[in-house]
Design a protein around this motif. Sequence first.
Motif, PDB file in Angstrom:
ATOM      1  N   GLU A   1       0.893  -1.198  -0.137  1.00 23.57           N
ATOM      2  CA  GLU A   1      -0.153   0.126  -0.055  1.00 23.57           C
ATOM      3  C   GLU A   1       0.841   1.290  -0.064  1.00 23.57           C
ATOM      4  N   LYS A   2       0.171   2.429  -0.801  1.00 25.30           N
ATOM      5  CA  LYS A   2       1.110   3.468  -0.772  1.00 25.30           C
ATOM      6  C   LYS A   2       0.600   4.321   0.316  1.00 25.30           C
ATOM      7  N   LEU A   3       1.296   3.942   1.607  1.00 30.44           N
ATOM      8  CA  LEU A   3       0.735   4.852   2.748  1.00 30.44           C
ATOM      9  C   LEU A   3       1.538   6.215   2.922  1.00 30.44           C
ATOM     10  N   ASP A   4       0.638   6.987   3.680  1.00 30.27           N
ATOM     11  CA  ASP A   4       1.350   8.309   4.065  1.00 30.27           C
ATOM     12  C   ASP A   4       2.229   8.206   5.206  1.00 30.27           C
ATOM     13  N   ARG A   5       2.787   9.364   5.822  1.00 34.87           N
ATOM     14  CA  ARG A   5       3.754   9.493   6.866  1.00 34.87           C
ATOM     15  C   ARG A   5       3.129   8.818   7.989  1.00 34.87           C
ATOM     16  N   GLY A   6       2.099   8.973   8.109  1.00 37.01           N
ATOM     17  CA  GLY A   6       1.230   8.396   9.532  1.00 37.01           C
ATOM     18  C   GLY A   6       1.523   9.042  10.790  1.00 37.01           C
ATOM     19  N   VAL A   7       1.898  10.382  10.744  1.00 33.52           N
ATOM     20  CA  VAL A   7       2.433  11.220  11.818  1.00 33.52           C
ATOM     21  C   VAL A   7       1.406  11.105  12.894  1.00 33.52           C
ATOM     22  N   VAL A   8       1.907  10.983  14.200  1.00 31.47           N
ATOM     23  CA  VAL A   8       0.978  10.760  15.366  1.00 31.47           C
ATOM     24  C   VAL A   8       1.754  11.531  16.453  1.00 31.47           C
ATOM     25  N   ALA A   9       1.178  12.364  17.205  1.00 28.37           N
ATOM     26  CA  ALA A   9       1.725  13.112  18.376  1.00 28.37           C
ATOM     27  C   ALA A   9       0.569  13.345  19.579  1.00 28.37           C
ATOM     28  N   VAL A  10       1.167  13.131  20.646  1.00 24.91           N
ATOM     29  CA  VAL A  10       0.167  12.959  21.898  1.00 24.91           C
ATOM     30  C   VAL A  10       0.725  13.795  22.850  1.00 24.91           C
ATOM     31  N   LYS A  11       0.164  14.613  23.604  1.00 22.42           N
ATOM     32  CA  LYS A  11       0.651  15.483  24.824  1.00 22.42           C
ATOM     33  C   LYS A  11       0.837  14.652  25.996  1.00 22.42           C
ATOM     34  N   VAL A  12       2.053  14.454  26.406  1.00 17.69           N
ATOM     35  CA  VAL A  12       2.690  13.890  27.511  1.00 17.69           C
ATOM     36  C   VAL A  12       3.019  14.612  28.631  1.00 17.69           C
ATOM     37  N   ALA A  13       3.433  14.222  29.819  1.00 17.19           N
ATOM     38  CA  ALA A  13       3.845  14.603  30.969  1.00 17.19           C
ATOM     39  C   ALA A  13       5.099  15.583  30.585  1.00 17.19           C
ATOM     40  N   GLY A  14       6.128  15.096  29.599  1.00 12.41           N
ATOM     41  CA  GLY A  14       7.347  15.514  29.469  1.00 12.41           C
ATOM     42  C   GLY A  14       7.268  16.557  28.139  1.00 12.41           C
ATOM     43  N   GLY A  15       6.014  16.802  27.682  1.00 17.32           N
ATOM     44  CA  GLY A  15       6.046  17.497  26.267  1.00 17.32           C
ATOM     45  C   GLY A  15       5.276  17.065  25.455  1.00 17.32           C
ATOM     46  N   VAL A  16       5.406  16.626  24.271  1.00 18.78           N
ATOM     47  CA  VAL A  16       4.698  16.068  23.173  1.00 18.78           C
ATOM     48  C   VAL A  16       5.529  15.073  22.574  1.00 18.78           C
ATOM     49  N   TYR A  17       4.869  13.807  22.544  1.00 21.39           N
ATOM     50  CA  TYR A  17       5.615  12.676  21.737  1.00 21.39           C
ATOM     51  C   TYR A  17       5.091  12.640  20.309  1.00 21.39           C
ATOM     52  N   VAL A  18       5.952  12.604  19.388  1.00 23.95           N
ATOM     53  CA  VAL A  18       6.089  12.526  17.797  1.00 23.95           C
ATOM     54  C   VAL A  18       6.299  11.146  17.440  1.00 23.95           C
ATOM     55  N   GLY A  19       5.598  10.539  16.555  1.00 21.30           N
ATOM     56  CA  GLY A  19       5.927   9.361  16.005  1.00 21.30           C
ATOM     57  C   GLY A  19       5.525   9.248  14.243  1.00 21.30           C
ATOM     58  N   TRP A  20       6.290   8.557  13.577  1.00 22.74           N
ATOM     59  CA  TRP A  20       5.880   8.668  12.070  1.00 22.74           C
ATOM     60  C   TRP A  20       6.399   7.544  11.557  1.00 22.74           C
ATOM     61  N   ARG A  21       6.057   7.165  10.152  1.00 24.41           N
ATOM     62  CA  ARG A  21       6.520   5.958   9.510  1.00 24.41           C
ATOM     63  C   ARG A  21       7.615   6.031   8.628  1.00 24.41           C
ATOM     64  N   MET A  22       8.582   5.137   8.782  1.00 21.94           N
ATOM     65  CA  MET A  22       9.712   4.871   7.877  1.00 21.94           C
ATOM     66  C   MET A  22       8.927   3.869   7.028  1.00 21.94           C
ATOM     67  N   LEU A  23       9.013   4.341   5.483  1.00 22.41           N
ATOM     68  CA  LEU A  23       7.978   3.663   4.422  1.00 22.41           C
ATOM     69  C   LEU A  23       9.234   2.494   4.326  1.00 22.41           C
ATOM     70  N   GLY A  24       8.840   1.477   3.945  1.00 20.50           N
ATOM     71  CA  GLY A  24       9.454   0.279   3.460  1.00 20.50           C
ATOM     72  C   GLY A  24      10.735   0.671   2.486  1.00 20.50           C
ATOM     73  N   TYR A  25      10.403   1.294   1.469  1.00 21.36           N
ATOM     74  CA  TYR A  25      11.174   1.566   0.438  1.00 21.36           C
ATOM     75  C   TYR A  25      12.207   2.673   0.618  1.00 21.36           C
ATOM     76  N   GLU A  26      12.111   3.280   1.930  1.00 22.34           N
ATOM     77  CA  GLU A  26      13.053   4.213   2.186  1.00 22.34           C
ATOM     78  C   GLU A  26      14.219   3.655   2.976  1.00 22.34           C
ATOM     79  N   TYR A  27      14.000   2.786   3.577  1.00 24.94           N
ATOM     80  CA  TYR A  27      14.962   1.829   4.526  1.00 24.94           C
ATOM     81  C   TYR A  27      16.064   1.559   3.755  1.00 24.94           C
TER      82      TYR A  27
END
Length: 731
Positions: free
Chosen positions: A145-171
């Motif tokens: 599948e041609k997936l997007d970056r899937g960026v996700v961010a959550v307010k946590v006690a130490g600030g904001v957690y940010v996560g995203w996808r490495m796409l398989g063909y970027e690896y």
Amino acid sequence: MGTGGATSVGTPGTGGMANTGGTVGTGGVASSGGVTGSGGITSAGGVAGTGGLTSTGGGTSAGGIGISGGATGSGGLPNTGGGTGSGGSTRAGGILGSGGVPSSGGSTSSGGVTSSGGVTNTGGVTSSGGVTATGGGPAGHFQMEKLDRGVVAVKVAGGVYVGWRMLGYEYDKDNPAGVAYNVYRDGTKLATVTDSTNYLDATGTATSTYTVAAVINGTEGPKSPAATTWAQNYLSIPLTPPPIGAIGGTYIANDGSPGDLDGDGGLDLVLKWDPSTSRDNSISGNTDNVLIDGYTLAGKRLWRIDLGPNIRAGAHYTQFVVYDFDGDGKAEVAFKTAPGSKDGRGAFLHTGPAASDDDGAVYRNANGYVLTGPEYLTVFDGATGEELATEDFDVGRGTVSDWGDTYGNRADRFLGSAGFVSDTGTGMAATGRPSILMARGYYTRSTVTAWNWRDGKLSKVWRADSDAGTAYAGQGAHSMMVADADGDGAQEIIYGASIIASDGTAKCSTGFGHGDAIHAGVFVPTRPGIQVFMVHEDGTQPAHDIHDAFTCEVIYKSPPAGDDMRGLADDVDPNNPGGEMWSEADTQMESATTGADVGPKPAASVFVIYWDEDESRELVSGSSISKYGGGTLQSCPSCAATSSTRADPILIADLLGDWREEIIWRESSNAALRVYTTTEVTARRIYTLMHDPQYRMQVSAQQTGYNQPAHAGFHIGNGMADPPRPDIYVK
């Protein structure tokens, strides 16, 4: 330095949680070379007089992997004693992942299986080539599948957690420093992250927005769409439960399966509604209709399909398979239908054999079973729910006693999955495009049919049938999985205690019989290839075993212990090399490598999840996640499981953020689903698991029968090697 080992260049700032934004096509893998057949697979022997299959495939990808020896089976199939038949099977030559080293020497089992070269545990065939930040996509073998970056961010006690996808063909396994990610908050660059796909923004706020861009060999690609911050680590998807059914059943959100239904690069959800009048196949009684919805993760309901009165409600009747089968960038949905089924527009089915049927007919008998009347397979449009094509279900019920009883219980045991099987040829000669796998029967007669959805046509590719000697009778489970067991570029079907080859011919079997749970993955990383763990219910056979997915050579088997109903295998203990396994028959957890006891058995025995900062998997029980040997990591007190006996979630899969998994639970009221994501910062960087062909196909099967977690085609665990580059392209 980002917290948890994420190296950054820049100034830490605030963060937020992004949902399914992102731009695909920010990289590309160019395959240099082609595929040269130089070996292939020859099977001479077979079952019940079935012939062999010769593939002129093999495969050489310049700069990547060579398959020169192939694999030969030359004397028949394994017997029921747990080894191979008299001729055995030989692996000679092996398969290398990018940078992989073949196992040398080999080992001979008592059943006559010889490994001389082996298949490395690197996820199968890989292609090499350049990766660019602005390329048009990779040129690999498996259609993903041609997936997007899937960026996700959550307010946590130490600030904001940010996560995203490495796409398989970027690896890029050979040049990991050439792949980095720029993280932006409110349009201002915060950091360049070089060694992970997550970041803790210590000064992020609840109003911050984030974008992420890949940087390949110093060149920045397109930025993902701006993503806002979640106030908590879950996304709520409002639901519209169906009204009370015609015979009084109320509806519970049940199994889910992901796919990009609308083609926007984000994963959506197909959800089955199960009525309270649902029945196991073994229990008589009428049921209300089964309903299936399509939802975006943003909470929009796209459609609702009503299967009508001639599809019985229960865990074994409706197996819905979701994937982009024709490569148009949008997922389709396929499952069994009947007269009276309506598509997502509210229209009765009207193509193929459904064009002239009687949609007012009700075929239920006095005991509530549907044992007469037409049976169909229908493909629906993922965006609209519209019927695209309907064909007769390939293996009809016939005489119900042929399936193991006289009242219709075992005749209506179905399984379903997507799989990269052999379609136009075997191994690398196959197209690498996904097929629909629909199975019927596993207690006695067992059948699997592969279907292609191509160019607006639904066509049968092959059928495996124990009555024809191309499958094994009585060896199935309440689920099935796929895995490229021989590493040739086409996936085999793990059909309980037996393996069906990618071309639909019988491959091997332990002969240990039916069981309730199977797992297929790399649990013994010191061995080549994929291993299968299975529990069994025949009290004369091992309670559980672990065996080779290529030869069915038994690695370990436990003593008989009656019906061993639940069991798990995965790497949950970083103190023990490789994976672990345990079942209801155990008092201790065992090493998957040796069978030796390695610690107390976990209470959870159905699901696991990648959740915290290390590579070991965590345990799922009901609506909570816990660490082996530790405490609870996540819980949802207002949530409920979909099953009172197995306590399944709706779905566990890598839906958003980095390579770790999300879990979807239903709220007890069925008013909403909750998609929980981790906020633990990890220094481990792996491409999205949804771009691993084995994991992705096993996710498609998670909804079937007794749900099972998906396993990657390479080992994930403490001390793991870097995975190979996946041999994929995106559509």
